[in-house]
Design a protein around this motif. Structure first.
Motif, mmCIF file in Angstrom:
data_model
loop_
_atom_site.group_PDB
_atom_site.id
_atom_site.type_symbol
_atom_site.label_atom_id
_atom_site.label_comp_id
_atom_site.label_asym_id
_atom_site.label_seq_id
_atom_site.Cartn_x
_atom_site.Cartn_y
_atom_site.Cartn_z
ATOM 1 N N ALA A 1 102.955 88.231 -83.133
ATOM 2 C CA ALA A 1 102.605 89.310 -82.206
ATOM 3 C C ALA A 1 101.098 89.411 -82.004
ATOM 4 O O ALA A 1 100.608 89.574 -80.874
ATOM 5 C CB ALA A 1 103.152 90.633 -82.726
ATOM 6 N N VAL A 2 100.330 89.280 -83.079
ATOM 7 C CA VAL A 2 98.874 89.407 -82.964
ATOM 8 C C VAL A 2 98.300 88.277 -82.122
ATOM 9 O O VAL A 2 97.353 88.477 -81.353
ATOM 10 C CB VAL A 2 98.228 89.450 -84.366
ATOM 11 C CG1 VAL A 2 98.432 88.141 -85.112
ATOM 12 C CG2 VAL A 2 96.745 89.783 -84.271
ATOM 13 N N LEU B 1 96.172 86.276 -76.731
ATOM 14 C CA LEU B 1 96.310 85.404 -75.558
ATOM 15 C C LEU B 1 96.509 86.225 -74.286
ATOM 16 O O LEU B 1 96.010 85.853 -73.214
ATOM 17 C CB LEU B 1 97.478 84.438 -75.769
ATOM 18 C CG LEU B 1 97.271 83.381 -76.862
ATOM 19 C CD1 LEU B 1 98.548 82.565 -77.075
ATOM 20 C CD2 LEU B 1 96.122 82.443 -76.511
ATOM 21 N N ARG B 2 97.218 87.343 -74.411
ATOM 22 C CA ARG B 2 97.403 88.216 -73.245
ATOM 23 C C ARG B 2 96.066 88.795 -72.811
ATOM 24 O O ARG B 2 95.766 88.857 -71.610
ATOM 25 C CB ARG B 2 98.388 89.333 -73.585
ATOM 26 C CG ARG B 2 98.827 90.146 -72.352
ATOM 27 C CD ARG B 2 99.746 91.303 -72.718
ATOM 28 N NE ARG B 2 100.894 90.848 -73.498
ATOM 29 C CZ ARG B 2 101.039 91.067 -74.819
ATOM 30 N NH1 ARG B 2 100.097 91.726 -75.480
ATOM 31 N NH2 ARG B 2 102.108 90.638 -75.452
#
Length: 985
Positions: free
Chosen positions: A921-922, A927-928
């Motif tokens: 998730a991190v 990347l988002r």
């Protein structure tokens, strides 16, 4: 430092439970700290003390077995007196406290010596054949009270197998298939698939080419290009076809000495010519022959024996039983190689042409066409002979005024108006043979010699019935071995040869237009007219000839009038036609028949077709890549060079021999050859060859060798962590028929290989270097694989096995310092740009910057283990090298097309494609953020976006939004730069 002390103490405490072993516990101390002055090099022994020989050490009372206090060695190593302590302070190699105590204990236990482990016979007990790798690894773990880590998860394992066996990451589909395969032989299926992939040979070749120092340039001085790529293709194909290793060794060392060597075996023999060479003006040929000699000894001993025989070039080896005589005797095996100390004109003879698969297909088609055309000659000749009497009747009435006339090009002077080459030695006077005028041209040599003219003012246009001629006089006492006439119509590939095949120009096994065998030598002691039919030399009617060469091999020849006979009927034919056929001599009958046949329109047309076909075939053949190869000649004398001085000829003359302490070759009275050396290396009981190779295969699969010094099995090397396993594998290798894939599969199938690479805290502390193999190794993949992975992930990778070297993008001006000649780097266009890294052009002195950043060697010397660094320059390369920027923007187009609808889906797809698993998730959040920030930036800077997405030669995705494509390119650049992307776990 505390960890190191703990390890040494733990090792020492373990040793208390059993007696010390000389090879395991003592030899490395003596070799590192003592042998330089008290070791195998007898000429430099200090104080007459040899610590490598037990008897000598006891004789001098340096060692008193069982009584350390009476041993002078113990007193000296514990002394506080700088004048007495050993090693002396100036050596800068003090013994540690643990080493001192270990030596004392060893003497107390009896100071038993052992033969060096690498030089003892291979051992594998009969009842241990079925035990396998894990028996030995697990036994050592139990003895060391070490708990191994768990097995790696399947995603990690298939990724590891893919990198180790093919050099490329697995696809998402391959990962899913393996993860979901519940069958008992799921591992075996993956291993077999990867071993049978064409990629396997390319991956293995990366390592082998490091060993043999393969490169595309000569190394010294101007570091000019040299054509050696067929050797690389041979290596790749050998690994892919699972060529037995003993055959692999024989073909490289002595492929040219095998009976009727194939083209591949001749290419393999090019191994002997992979050393650096020079063509620097002013270089001393003798000096460079000595340099090449030493280079060859170093490489052969390291590659095939894991030995450092090269250290005995100037004196006996300081740490191993190799003498200077062994060094020069080993090199003497290669004294038969046809080579020069100083080369020239970008040429490294001897060479051969090596057609590609496509070339071979085209040559086969050309041969079929030529065979069909040549098959028509005899029937056509027979048809024409049936009409000869009619032709004679007509011709007899037309002879007057139609006789051919000789056009003289050369007589008493070179007055063609063209350019001269060679020595035009016009001679005259008493006793000098002259045919025409007052002079002839004398040409004499012990070998190949020629003189010629080109660009004649008066050129010759080929007509039907025309012949080129020259008058020659061969000395009766010193005749040549061969004569050649050669003609230039834009190239010189038109030759007629009389006599032997000693003249090399254009020579092939069969006659062709560039080497037409015209018969034996003419009679000596008299003037003889040699004639050459231009049609038979690939010079069809209408061709303009502007030059003629006069060549001989050896002997004394006087050359006189030369030129060509024009169209019409030659006088000899005209006289013969006037005679009744029944009264002609055989010579006259043949002259008439040949003139008639050669001038017939049908035959002229057919021979033109043949000449055109031969010319086309020649073009195909000459477009094939050349390869330097081995060719055996009379061996040159080899002497031991005192102190390695190439100018000192006072040393003993030596012949080919293996190192004396390893035995003797039985060749009777015959001089041992390179093939004898290769056969000895491949003997089942050779103590070095199999051990060396299986240790390196283990190194490739686990990141460290069973003997960690993969380049040195000698005294300065390390003791194997699992000596029984090393011998077990070596014997298995030999008994399997030297089957490399078999060993690779055994290793890949073992528990030791399939363990996780994540160490427990206990392992990290007790075994930081993974000597026990309680876990797998983890390391950055090789430079070529870093590039290959980016191309594969992006979809740019072009897979074509073999062929010439490729030139990826490179910074402008990188070659600015290269001279002789000055040159500019030109990156390849098209598919060649996207080939695997193993095919990258290897410039020894200016290695490609990307390869250099990721620790690829220059290949000036054998490299058995590359350095592994972790530097900011590597990250900068992955971010900015045009190859990786282009790969990122093409990968970005894939992300947009194949990754799904949402940003999160695209990020997950991209990450999984690159590293075979989904992002945490991190990581996904980071990347988002990159995508959002770069989308905003490029929306305001559309020109920057367009510039980024146009990097490289690949076509730009015109159907995609440039802002979005640039933003996803940024995300792709981050993913390609991740440690996980370029690390094999």
């Amino acid at each position: 430092m505390k960890v190191f002390f703990f390890l040494v103490m733990a090792s020492f405490c373990n040793a208390k439970e059993s007696s010390l072993e000389f090879n395991r516990d003592i030899r490395s101390i003596l070799s590192d700290k003592c042998f330089a002055c008290h070791g195998p090099d007898a000429k430099t022994v200090e104080g007459d003390l040899r610590l490598d020989l037990r008897a000598r050490a006891i004789e001098t009372e340096a060692i008193v077995p069982g009584d350390a206090d009476k041993s002078s060695l113990v007193r000296r190593i514990f002394s506080d007196d700088e004048q007495m302590v050993m090693p002396p302070p100036e050596s800068h190699k003090p013994l540690t406290r643990i080493e001192q105590q270990t030596l004392r204990r060893w003497i107390t236990e009896g100071a038993e010596y052992e033969s060096h482990w690498a030089y003892t016979p291979l051992k594998r007990e009969e009842d241990s054949k079925s035990l396998g790798i894990d028996h030995f690894v697990n036994q050592r773990l139990v003895e060391s009270s070490v708990q191994p880590v768990a097995e790696a998860d399947r995603v990690t394992l298939i990724r590891r197998l893919s990198f180790d066996l093919t050099g490329l990451p697995p696809t998402v589909e391959e990962v899913n298939e393996y993860v979901n395969d519940a069958s008992e032989n799921a591992d075996e299926k993956v291993i077999d698939r990867l071993l049978n992939s064409r990629r396997y040979g390319e991956r293995m070749a990366i390592y082998w080419l490091d060993l043999v120092r393969f490169a595309d340039t000569v190394g010294y001085h101007g570091d000019q290009d040299v054509s050696q790529s067929p050797y690389r293709s041979y290596v790749i194909n050998a690994f892919n076809s699972n060529m037995p290793y003993d055959r692999f060794v024989r073909e490289q060392l002595a492929g040219d000495l095998l009976a009727d060597p194939t083209l591949d075996q001749q290419v393999a023999s090019g191994y002997n010519r992979l050393n650096q060479t020079t063509e620097e003006g002013g270089s001393q040929a003798k000096e460079y022959l000595a340099i090449y000699f030493a280079d060859r000894v170093r490489n052969v001993s390291q590659v095939f024996m894991g030995a450092t025989v090269g250290c005995a070039q100037c004196h006996d080896h300081k740490y191993d039983p190799y003498t200077a005589k062994d060094f020069y005797s080993l090199g003497a095996f290669f004294a038969d190689l046809d080579e020069r100390g100083v080369y020239g004109a970008r040429s490294r003879p001897p060479t051969i042409r090596v057609p590609s698969d496509d070339d071979s297909r085209r040559l086969a088609e050309a041969d079929q066409k030529l065979a069909a055309l040549n098959a028509r000659v005899a029937p056509l000749r027979q048809q024409l002979l049936e009409r000869q009497s009619e032709w004679e009747a007509i011709t007899r009435n037309e002879i007057e005024g139609n006789e051919s006339v000789d056009t003289v090009w050369i007589d008493d002077a070179q007055d063609t108006g063209g350019k001269n080459n060679g020595s035009w030695n016009f001679v005259s006077g008493k006793g000098v043979p002259v045919h025409s005028g007052s002079k002839s041209r004398s040409q004499q040599s012990d070998g190949l010699v020629q003189h010629f003219f080109d660009d004649a003012r008066k050129k010759a246009t080929v007509q039907a019935g025309m012949k080129f001629y020259v008058w020659v006089h061969l000395d009766s006492k010193n005749p040549p071995k061969a004569l050649m006439l050669q003609f230039n119509d834009g190239d010189w590939e038109h030759r007629a040869v009389w006599g032997s095949d000693d003249i090399s120009y254009g020579k092939r096994a069969d006659s062709w237009v560039g080497y037409q065998r015209a018969g034996g030598l003419p009679n000596t002691g008299k003037w003889v007219r040699l004639e050459a039919d231009p049609l038979q030399l690939g010079l069809p009617v209408g061709t303009v000839v502007k030059g003629m060469a006069y060549t001989q091999f050896g002997g004394l020849v006087h050359w006189d009038q030369a030129g060509y006979t024009g169209a019409g009927i030659p006088s000899t034919v005209a006289k013969a036609i006037a005679i009744n056929p029944s009264e002609r001599t055989d010579e006259q009958e043949k002259a008439v028949e040949d003139h008639y046949i050669d001038g017939a329109d049908e035959m002229v047309d057919l021979r033109k077709q043949i000449a055109d076909a031969e010319t086309n075939r020649t073009k195909v053949e000459e477009s094939a890549t050349t390869m330097v190869v081995s060719r055996s000649v009379e061996p040159r004398e080899i002497r031991i060079l005192p102190r390695g001085n190439w100018m000192d000829n006072s040393g003993e003359v030596v012949g080919p021999a293996i190192p004396e302490f390893l035995g003797k070759l039985e060749t009777g009275d015959a001089r041992p050859t390179r093939l004898d050396l290769a056969n000895w290396l491949c003997e089942p009981d050779n103590v070095l060859t199999a051990r060396t190779m299986v240790n390196r295969l283990w190194f490739l699969m686990l990141g460290r060798g069973i003997c960690s010094s993969v380049d040195d099995f000698g005294g300065q090397g390390t003791y194997p962590s699992h000596p029984e396993l090393l011998d077990w594998l070596a014997v298995e290798f030999v008994e399997s028929g030297w089957d490399i894939k078999h060993i690779m599969k055994l290793i890949a199938s073992s528990q030791a290989y399939q363990r996780s690479s994540k160490p427990s805290p206990e392992l990290r502390e007790s075994d930081p270097y993974n000597e026990l193999f309680a876990r797998q190794g983890r390391f950055r993949i090789a430079a070529e694989m870093v590039r290959d992975s980016a191309l594969a992930i992006s979809g740019l990778l072009v897979e074509q096995v073999g062929g010439t070297s490729a030139r990826p993008y490179q910074p402008p001006g990188y070659y600015a310092q290269l001279n002789f000649p000055r040159r500019e780097y030109a990156a390849d266009d098209g598919d060649h740009q996207y080939r695997r890294g193993v095919y990258t052009h290897w410039q020894r002195t200016f290695l490609h910057p990307m390869l250099k950043a990721f620790d690829a060697p220059s290949r000036e010397e054998c490299t058995a283990q590359r350095s592994r660094s972790n530097t900011p320059l590597q990250a900068l390369t992955l971010l900015n090298d045009p190859t990786f920027v282009e790969a990122a923007r093409v990968f970005a187009a894939r992300i947009m097309r194949e990754g799904g609808d949402s940003t999160d889906q695209k990020i997950t797809w991209a990450y999984r494609t690159a590293v075979s698993r989904g992002p945490d998730a991190v990581v996904a959040d980071e990347l988002r953020d990159v995508f959002v920030q770069h989308s905003n930036h490029f929306a305001e800077s559309i020109d920057e976006a367009k510039q980024l997405i146009s990097e490289g030669n690949a076509s730009v995705a015109e159907d995609l939004d440039p802002v979005q494509l640039a933003a996803w390119t940024s995300v792709a650049r981050v993913i390609l730069n991740l440690q996980e992307t370029i690390t094999r776990y």
